[in-house]
Design an enzyme around this catalytic site. Structure first.
Site, mmCIF file in Angstrom:
data_model
loop_
_atom_site.group_PDB
_atom_site.id
_atom_site.type_symbol
_atom_site.label_atom_id
_atom_site.label_comp_id
_atom_site.label_asym_id
_atom_site.label_seq_id
_atom_site.Cartn_x
_atom_site.Cartn_y
_atom_site.Cartn_z
ATOM 1 N N ARG A 59 -11.285 -4.340 -14.686
ATOM 2 C CA ARG A 59 -10.145 -5.200 -14.346
ATOM 3 C C ARG A 59 -10.617 -6.642 -14.405
ATOM 4 O O ARG A 59 -11.728 -6.959 -14.001
ATOM 5 C CB ARG A 59 -9.618 -4.917 -12.938
ATOM 6 C CG ARG A 59 -9.113 -3.518 -12.678
ATOM 7 C CD ARG A 59 -8.467 -3.421 -11.306
ATOM 8 N NE ARG A 59 -8.351 -2.056 -10.837
ATOM 9 C CZ ARG A 59 -7.384 -1.212 -11.187
ATOM 10 N NH1 ARG A 59 -6.438 -1.624 -12.024
ATOM 11 N NH2 ARG A 59 -7.345 0.022 -10.714
ATOM 12 N N HIS A 66 -15.145 -3.553 -0.037
ATOM 13 C CA HIS A 66 -15.210 -2.934 -1.364
ATOM 14 C C HIS A 66 -16.649 -2.634 -1.780
ATOM 15 O O HIS A 66 -16.887 -2.015 -2.811
ATOM 16 C CB HIS A 66 -14.539 -3.875 -2.376
ATOM 17 C CG HIS A 66 -14.167 -3.236 -3.667
ATOM 18 N ND1 HIS A 66 -14.774 -3.556 -4.858
ATOM 19 C CD2 HIS A 66 -13.238 -2.291 -3.972
ATOM 20 C CE1 HIS A 66 -14.246 -2.854 -5.833
ATOM 21 N NE2 HIS A 66 -13.307 -2.076 -5.328
ATOM 22 N N HIS A 108 -16.027 2.901 -15.146
ATOM 23 C CA HIS A 108 -15.757 2.171 -13.906
ATOM 24 C C HIS A 108 -16.929 1.285 -13.502
ATOM 25 O O HIS A 108 -16.824 0.501 -12.559
ATOM 26 C CB HIS A 108 -15.434 3.180 -12.798
ATOM 27 C CG HIS A 108 -14.918 2.580 -11.532
ATOM 28 N ND1 HIS A 108 -15.652 2.552 -10.366
ATOM 29 C CD2 HIS A 108 -13.734 1.982 -11.239
ATOM 30 C CE1 HIS A 108 -14.949 1.966 -9.411
ATOM 31 N NE2 HIS A 108 -13.784 1.607 -9.913
ATOM 32 N N ARG A 154 -14.129 2.951 4.190
ATOM 33 C CA ARG A 154 -12.931 2.117 4.313
ATOM 34 C C ARG A 154 -11.665 2.943 4.476
ATOM 35 O O ARG A 154 -10.857 2.685 5.353
ATOM 36 C CB ARG A 154 -12.787 1.222 3.074
ATOM 37 C CG ARG A 154 -11.676 0.199 3.201
ATOM 38 C CD ARG A 154 -11.442 -0.526 1.889
ATOM 39 N NE ARG A 154 -10.789 0.304 0.898
ATOM 40 C CZ ARG A 154 -10.732 0.015 -0.399
ATOM 41 N NH1 ARG A 154 -11.345 -1.055 -0.854
ATOM 42 N NH2 ARG A 154 -10.102 0.806 -1.239
ATOM 43 N N ARG A 191 -5.653 1.906 -14.038
ATOM 44 C CA ARG A 191 -4.229 2.008 -13.689
ATOM 45 C C ARG A 191 -3.649 0.683 -13.225
ATOM 46 O O ARG A 191 -4.243 -0.024 -12.422
ATOM 47 C CB ARG A 191 -4.018 3.082 -12.621
ATOM 48 C CG ARG A 191 -2.541 3.360 -12.358
ATOM 49 C CD ARG A 191 -2.341 4.672 -11.650
ATOM 50 N NE ARG A 191 -2.725 5.787 -12.509
ATOM 51 C CZ ARG A 191 -3.451 6.816 -12.089
ATOM 52 N NH1 ARG A 191 -3.879 6.851 -10.853
ATOM 53 N NH2 ARG A 191 -3.739 7.791 -12.911
ATOM 54 N N ASN A 248 0.825 -1.206 0.000
ATOM 55 C CA ASN A 248 0.000 0.000 0.000
ATOM 56 C C ASN A 248 0.863 1.261 0.000
ATOM 57 O O ASN A 248 0.574 2.236 -0.706
ATOM 58 C CB ASN A 248 -0.917 0.013 1.230
ATOM 59 C CG ASN A 248 -2.082 -0.952 1.106
ATOM 60 O OD1 ASN A 248 -2.338 -1.494 0.043
ATOM 61 N ND2 ASN A 248 -2.776 -1.160 2.205
ATOM 62 N N TYR A 294 -12.094 -9.723 -1.808
ATOM 63 C CA TYR A 294 -12.793 -8.458 -1.595
ATOM 64 C C TYR A 294 -14.234 -8.721 -1.174
ATOM 65 O O TYR A 294 -14.865 -9.673 -1.637
ATOM 66 C CB TYR A 294 -12.824 -7.611 -2.876
ATOM 67 C CG TYR A 294 -11.516 -7.035 -3.322
ATOM 68 C CD1 TYR A 294 -10.294 -7.441 -2.786
ATOM 69 C CD2 TYR A 294 -11.476 -6.061 -4.312
ATOM 70 C CE1 TYR A 294 -9.098 -6.910 -3.219
ATOM 71 C CE2 TYR A 294 -10.286 -5.513 -4.758
ATOM 72 C CZ TYR A 294 -9.100 -5.950 -4.206
ATOM 73 O OH TYR A 294 -7.906 -5.423 -4.645
#
Length: 708
Positions: free
Chosen positions: A375, A593, A435, A565, A405, A48, A468
């Site tokens: 993704r 998530h 997204h 979060r 990204r 992270n 997740y």
């Protein structure tokens, strides 16, 4: 009354994200966890921090370099943010080092040793040297640094040895850079033997066998360093004629992007430290970090992955959604039973989302499939199913987000594979990231064409679906189907006429306005007799307009419960500003998530789930979707999730008004052993057990066997 726009009422995005990463690091300190679980959290926290430098510090340094002095809503310039982040990073580094040293000792007590090469016996050193000669030595390319050889290119996050050598016939020493080839071929930790969990770091093996690379040379010093490069290299999309070519250029640019951090081993020669900083274009005071423990702790994931069940928490095995435990067509199930709420990773991704696309690819009545792809991963079968669908003559259209990204290269590969078999691939809308997580299937039912859909909060990625916490909705609601048709027409053409959506909230046009309107409505409906209630669960709350609207709701007396979060601009519990607002963050074995948005609405409750966080980028610069969840049964499931998480006394951190977080403790005299994620696992398993019991009972009834 507080000035709602005063900078002191808003927290800084970067600092609150660092605070989240520190909460993750704290999980590695939790003595209640098995030692390998703690090592896993240490590796995650280190990763992270690497990403924070690449994405956030890199972006701030770009702003400073461009002469930007504009202040954020919390009143900080880019330069001020870098300084304040640096202070927190140092605290983070100190705690990371302390935890690492503690865990190394704990691992040793369990027979897991990370050893120095010098600690090995002579036979073990000979064995490791043979391994090195065969498996590592052929991969190495030493690069000299002298007037004839310019300073070499240093790749992002690569581990390197700076070797100082002296030839017997030369007066001056020479220097060479040697890249440590850690990756899929060479592990960071080399096993000393097959029967024991003893390891030696690969860089230590290399440092102690330099005579093979530099025969007849005297090694004066060998020092470790690593660099981190800026990942923010986005090009002006509006000026690009070919989006894929632009992304490929951006990937090349990122490879050579400016360096934002240099890590060196503690005690490095000050002259060498200064030379590296100068060659890399860094400020030796601000940008160089001397590390007196392991550099690149994210590689500890190799150790965390050791197959020693007694030192890990028990593996989680997702159950099948109870409504999908049926061999009938998934489309018949959705049509007959109504919308289905999926809860990952508690319920299996493979038998729900992947099954939905697989059956769509094979069902002769399915005419077309449309989906967005942000993704995915090699172990996700959805791409193969889409290819099969195209080969089976179905109309298949996929909006691939090339600008996701760190997944750009993979998404280019997926896009090219699908295009080769006739899938209609588009790359979204100019200027916006796509997204949203949506699939639309058009099927010829007995009554004509019917639309079936999946709308989710997480990516179509089999790996993260196990790690997740996410949700999804399977539905054949006619209005949602029509809305998705409108949305895909927008994604595939980019045309922007006014589009009418019946049920879905979409960004960049309507999500932000709709949520603020709903907050205002809650204020209007609030009374002593019927108090208002807003519950919002998301990854980040960064948008200042949403924050201001929530402050207004609190000033009116509306109760606001936030599950956030990481990033959070809002400060709870401030008199006359946010007295009725609480902010809670959950850190557990799964990464939270899910996005859930709840409004009490005077008793006519509303629930939404979807892909959008309350971040300005999501609300104004991305194509996002929130879908209503209207069925009382499914609303009850969402309420149970929110109740369970808000009442957790094991995994919850409560934000205080100053922006600091405090780990929630059990009530006095009680001992809490289960957090909300453990409880949700148990609830899913209980649903599965009950469904199996009822199914067996039904089979016995049909067969005429006695029913117990």
């Amino acid at each position: 009354i507080n000035d709602l726009k005063a900078p002191e009422n808003y927290l800084n995005r970067e600092l609150t994200w660092l605070a989240f990463s520190y909460r993750v690091l704290t999980e590695a300190r939790d003595h209640r966890k098995p030692v390998l679980e703690r090592v896993k959290f240490l590796a995650i926290a280190a990763n992270n921090l690497d990403e924070f430098f690449m994405k956030r510090i890199g972006g701030l340094k770009q702003q400073v370099g461009a002469g930007v002095h504009d202040k954020t809503v919390d009143g900080r310039t880019p330069a001020q943010q870098i300084v304040e982040c640096s202070r927190l990073i140092q605290v983070f580094q100190d705690e990371k080092r302390r935890i690492y040293k503690e865990l190394i000792g704990k691992l040793a007590k369990h027979g897991i040793d990370i050893m120095a090469y010098s600690q090995l016996s002579e036979p073990e050193q000979k064995k490791i040297r043979r391994y090195y000669s065969k498996n590592i030595f052929p991969l190495l390319t030493p690069l000299a640094m002298d007037p004839a050889h310019p300073f070499p290119f240093i790749s992002n996050l690569s581990l390197n040895l700076l070797v100082t050598l002296h030839h017997p016939n030369e007066q001056r020493p020479v220097m060479a850079r040697l890249k440590v080839p850690v990756g899929s071929i060479v592990p960071r930790f080399i096993p000393v033997s097959d029967s024991e969990h003893r390891f030696v770091p690969v860089e230590d093996v290399m440092a102690n066998n330099l005579d093979l690379l530099f025969p007849d040379m005297k090694v004066e010093s060998c020092e470790i360093f690593r660099v981190t490069r800026n990942a923010i290299t986005e090009t002006n999309e509006d000026a690009a004629g070919d989006l894929m070519a632009m992304i490929e250029t951006e990937l090349r640019d990122r490879k050579f992007a400016p360096i934002v951090r240099l890590e060196t081993q503690n005690g490095i020669n000050p002259v060498h430290r200064g030379m590296l900083a100068a060659e890399l274009g860094l400020d030796e005071v601000e940008d160089v970090y001397e590390i007196d423990s392991m550099i690149g702790m994210s590689d500890l994931m190799q150790i965390a992955g050791l197959d020693i069940p007694d030192l890990k928490i028990a593996d989680h095995h997702p159950v099948h959604n109870i409504k999908l435990q049926d061999n009938r067509s998934i489309f018949h199930i959705i049509r007959d039973t109504g919308p289905i709420l999926l809860q990952h990773p508690y319920e299996a991704f493979t038998s729900s989302v992947e099954r939905f696309v697989r059956e769509a690819s094979q069902d002769p009545k399915v005419q077309g499939i449309k989906m967005t792809l942000y993704r995915t991963s090699a172990d996700t079968k959805i791409i193969e199913y889409l290819i099969d669908a195209a080969r089976n003559g179905k109309q298949v259209a996929v909006a691939v987000e090339l600008k996701a990204r760190f997944d750009e290269a993979a998404n280019i590969t997926w896009a090219q594979r699908m295009e080769e078999v006739g899938v209609h691939v588009t790359y979204g809308v100019v200027g916006l990231k796509t997204h949203s997580k949506i699939i639309l299937v058009v099927r010829k039912d007995y009554s004509g064409l019917r639309r079936y859909a999946h709308i989710g909060t997480g990516n179509y990625h089999a790996g993260t679906a196990r790690l997740y916490s996410d949700m999804g909705l399977l539905t054949c609601d006619d209005n949602i189907g029509k809305d998705l048709t409108e949305l895909f027409n927008y994604l595939t053409t980019g045309f922007k006429p006014k589009r009418h959506y019946r049920k879905l909230l979409t960004s960049p046009k309507s999500i932000k306005k709709s949520l603020i309107d709903k907050i205002d409505r809650e204020i209007g409906l609030h009374s002593d007799a019927s108090p208002g209630l807003i519950r919002l669960k998301m990854n980040g709350l960064e948008d200042s307009d949403i924050t201001e609207a929530l402050y207004k709701a609190s000033q009116a007396g509306v109760k606001v419960e936030l599950l956030v979060r990481d990033t959070c601009r809002l400060r709870p519990g401030i008199e006359k500003l946010s007295e009725t607002i609480t902010v809670t963050s959950i850190v557990g074995r799964f990464l939270e998530h899910t996005r859930i948005y709840y409004f009490q609405n005077g008793g006519d409750e509303e629930y939404f789930i979807g892909s959008a966080d309350l971040m300005r980028r999501n609300l104004e610069r991305r194509v996002e979707v929130l879908t209503p969840v209207e069925e009382p049964e499914l609303q009850a499931e969402l309420q149970l999730v929110l109740d369970t998480q808000l009442s957790d006394r094991r995994n919850n951190w409560d934000m205080e008004s100053g922006g600091t977080y405090k780990k929630r403790k059990p009530a006095r005299g009680t001992r809490i052993t289960k957090g909300c994620q453990d409880i949700l696992i148990e609830l899913a398993e209980k649903r599965d057990t009950e469904a199996n019991r009822l199914r067996k009972r039904k089979l016995r009834s049909i067969s005429g066997q006695p029913i117990n």
